[in-house]
Design an enzyme around this catalytic site. Structure first.
Site, PDB file in Angstrom:
ATOM      1  N   GLY A 239      24.531  98.358  34.257  1.00 57.97           N
ATOM      2  CA  GLY A 239      25.938  98.519  33.924  1.00 57.97           C
ATOM      3  C   GLY A 239      26.411  99.798  34.239  1.00 57.97           C
ATOM      4  O   GLY A 239      27.932  99.922  33.997  1.00 57.97           O
ATOM      5  N   GLY A 275      22.817  97.535  39.100  1.00 58.23           N
ATOM      6  CA  GLY A 275      23.171  96.778  40.524  1.00 58.23           C
ATOM      7  C   GLY A 275      24.289  97.358  40.983  1.00 58.23           C
ATOM      8  O   GLY A 275      24.162  98.210  41.943  1.00 58.23           O
ATOM      9  N   CYS A 344      46.444  81.330  51.572  1.00 61.84           N
ATOM     10  CA  CYS A 344      47.683  81.048  50.835  1.00 61.84           C
ATOM     11  C   CYS A 344      47.681  80.754  49.420  1.00 61.84           C
ATOM     12  O   CYS A 344      47.693  80.012  48.636  1.00 61.84           O
ATOM     13  CB  CYS A 344      47.831  79.543  51.286  1.00 61.84           C
ATOM     14  SG  CYS A 344      47.810  79.468  53.111  1.00 61.84           S
ATOM     15  N   GLU A 345      47.512  82.307  48.852  1.00 62.92           N
ATOM     16  CA  GLU A 345      47.585  82.362  47.476  1.00 62.92           C
ATOM     17  C   GLU A 345      48.345  83.792  47.249  1.00 62.92           C
ATOM     18  O   GLU A 345      48.057  84.588  47.898  1.00 62.92           O
ATOM     19  CB  GLU A 345      46.178  82.657  46.828  1.00 62.92           C
ATOM     20  CG  GLU A 345      45.393  81.298  46.940  1.00 62.92           C
ATOM     21  CD  GLU A 345      44.969  80.754  45.804  1.00 62.92           C
ATOM     22  OE1 GLU A 345      45.528  81.155  44.728  1.00 62.92           O
ATOM     23  OE2 GLU A 345      44.449  79.409  45.915  1.00 62.92           O
TER      24      GLU A 345
HETATM   25  C1  LIG Z   1      24.676  91.766  36.318  1.00 64.82           C
HETATM   26  C2  LIG Z   1      23.363  92.337  35.573  1.00 64.82           C
HETATM   27  C3  LIG Z   1      22.835  93.699  35.635  1.00 64.82           C
HETATM   28  C4  LIG Z   1      23.712  94.740  36.658  1.00 64.82           C
HETATM   29  O1  LIG Z   1      24.766  95.053  36.310  1.00 64.82           O
HETATM   30  P1  LIG Z   1      25.430  96.294  37.196  1.00 64.82           P
HETATM   31  O2  LIG Z   1      26.759  96.629  36.306  1.00 64.82           O
HETATM   32  O3  LIG Z   1      25.649  95.952  38.298  1.00 64.82           O
HETATM   33  O4  LIG Z   1      24.664  97.522  36.970  1.00 64.82           O
HETATM   34  C5  LIG Z   1      21.966  93.857  34.981  1.00 64.82           C
HETATM   35  N1  LIG Z   1      21.286  93.117  34.041  1.00 64.82           N
HETATM   36  C6  LIG Z   1      21.752  91.884  33.891  1.00 64.82           C
HETATM   37  C7  LIG Z   1      21.115  91.209  32.967  1.00 64.82           C
HETATM   38  C8  LIG Z   1      23.073  91.587  34.457  1.00 64.82           C
HETATM   39  O5  LIG Z   1      23.597  90.418  34.174  1.00 64.82           O
END
Ligand SMILES: *Cc1c(COP(=O)(O)O)cnc(C)c1O
Length: 421
Positions: A239, A275, A344-345
């Protein structure tokens, strides 16, 4: 230093001029930098080096096999949210004992595949889910190591569509029920609670919601241990935000120090699941201008990329920097344009009234910070083939997913016999 920079007036990915890639693969295309992927991973590993912590890359942010393999070679684990992603992580070289399976709705087939692979941990989110897992594990004669994902009821202060830690969100079990849920689960055959998991949302730019969530998890850990559960690990989710425009996400050193201050004395192994912060700023989307369309009220730059290739602006009103691949004259007048795709949106809009230097047909432009939730969220809407992904490594580049032809797309479909006559 960014992996994407102007050299001699031309935007490069590491040492490769982007027009060279465009000439080889056509536009639009995604382009990722190995150096940036590695630097972002090493920054995490370095920040947490003094702690018993592991990084499980959240594969959903960018699940190309070559990207996964780049992280696998650095020792990463994976966080997956589907059976398909688990297969990818394994195919990308991440061993099963470093894979965490998350997600609110796993099927029994996915559970079976995960247990058969010998997965490190399954993060479950409800009693019905853990009961199903118990049945599957028992039928296989194995014990499933689980965490419950708890919902700490913390406001992540991010876009509503990517906030997951408030009690009204579908994710996790209610914090106040966690104790009884762990007790119930521990009685089930084939289930061993070994961890607590939390993930409150994405693109967080402040440490405070993380801290609040982790403090609640630490408090729960004490209660669960008193209840006799042998909890050895805390899964702190992902996150951490990135800079798209002018956000100032927390420094990794500060994040790691905060984690240590809360979990340092708990005797738990920490799992991190980044991520976006690993891949977001390691990728761009390169597109060509098709037309510059004059208008009475607005002028439009129409590019050959569209919402099906990069949906974040349409889905989340997300901002992506847009820069010409040919470095503009610093003295050039910037004027407002709407930057749109051909789909087309009306939602197929990348930017409204963006100040841009002069652009003309066939000019290349780059959408920045597109490495996360870009290619993975793309579709073939309007029968637009999925666009290629290219990985740069120094002065080398390789196509890591080619552009299918329309013939290949059509060949995947079937016309039933009764329509053939
Ligand atoms: C999507 C997700 C992440 C990664 O989140 P990021 O914001 O991309 O770092 C980590 N853990 C879980 C369970 C997720 O669903």
């Amino acid at each position: 230093m960014s992996a994407f920079a102007y050299r001699n007036g031309v935007l490069h990915a590491e040492s490769v001029p982007l027009p060279a890639i465009a000439a080889a693969v056509g536009t639009p295309f995604y382009c990722y930098s190995t150096a940036a992927l590695e630097a972002h991973y090493s920054a995490y590993a370095g920040a947490f080096a003094g702690q018993d912590a592991g990084v499980c890359y959240a594969v959903k942010a960018n699940s190309n096999l070559a990207v996964i393999r780049t992280f696998a070679r650095l020792g990463a684990g994976a966080d997956v949210v589907s059976g398909g992603e688990m297969q990818r992580a394994l195919a990308g070289g991440i061993p099963a004992d470093r894979i965490v399976f998350s997600g609110v709705g796993k099927t029994r087939e996915e559970m079976r595949a995960a247990l058969q692979a010998g997965i490190h941990q399954i993060n479950v989110e409800s009693i019905p889910e853990v009961e199903a897992l118990s049945e599957v594990a028992s039928s296989l004669g194995v014990v499933a190591p689980i965490a419950f994902r708890v919902n700490p009821d913390v406001d992540a202060k991010t876009h509503a569509k990517i906030a997951t830690g408030k009690k009204e969100n579908k994710f996790g079990i209610d914090y106040d029920h966690a104790r009884e849920v762990y007790a119930q689960a521990a009685k089930l055959p084939g289930i061993k609670p070994v961890a607590i998991a939390v993930h409150i949302g994405s693109q967080l730019t402040d440490l405070a919601p993380f801290r609040a969530a982790y403090e609640r998890v630490a408090a729960l850990l004490h209660v669960l241990r008193e209840d006799g559960h042998d909890i050895q690990r805390l899964d702190l989710g992902g996150g951490l935000g990135i800079t798209y425009k002018n956000e100032t996400p927390p420094d990794l050193a500060d994040y790691a120090a905060m984690v240590r201050s809360i979990t340092g004395n708990l005797g738990c192994r920490i799992t991190l699941e980044p991520g976006r912060s690993l891949v977001g700023n390691a990728g761009i989307l390169v597109s060509s201008v098709i037309f510059v369309k004059p208008g009475l009220h607005r002028r439009f730059v129409i590019v050959d990329a569209a919402m099906n290739d990069l949906i974040r602006p349409a889905l989340y009103e997300a901002y992506h920097g847009i820069v010409p691949v040919t470095e503009p004259d610093p003295a050039a007048l910037k004027e407002p344009f709407d930057v749109v795709g051909p789909v087309c949106e009306s939602g197929d809009t990348f930017a409204l009234q963006r100040l841009l230097p002069p652009l003309g047909a066939d000019d290349l432009v780059a959408f920045l910070s597109a490495g996360a939730y870009g290619a993975v969220m793309s579709s073939t809407y309007n029968t637009r083939p999925l666009i290629p992904e290219v990985l740069v490594n120094g002065s080398d580049f390789a196509v890591i997913r080619p552009r299918p032809t329309v013939e290949e797309m059509l060949a995947a479909e079937r016309v039933p016999d009764w329509l053939k006559a």
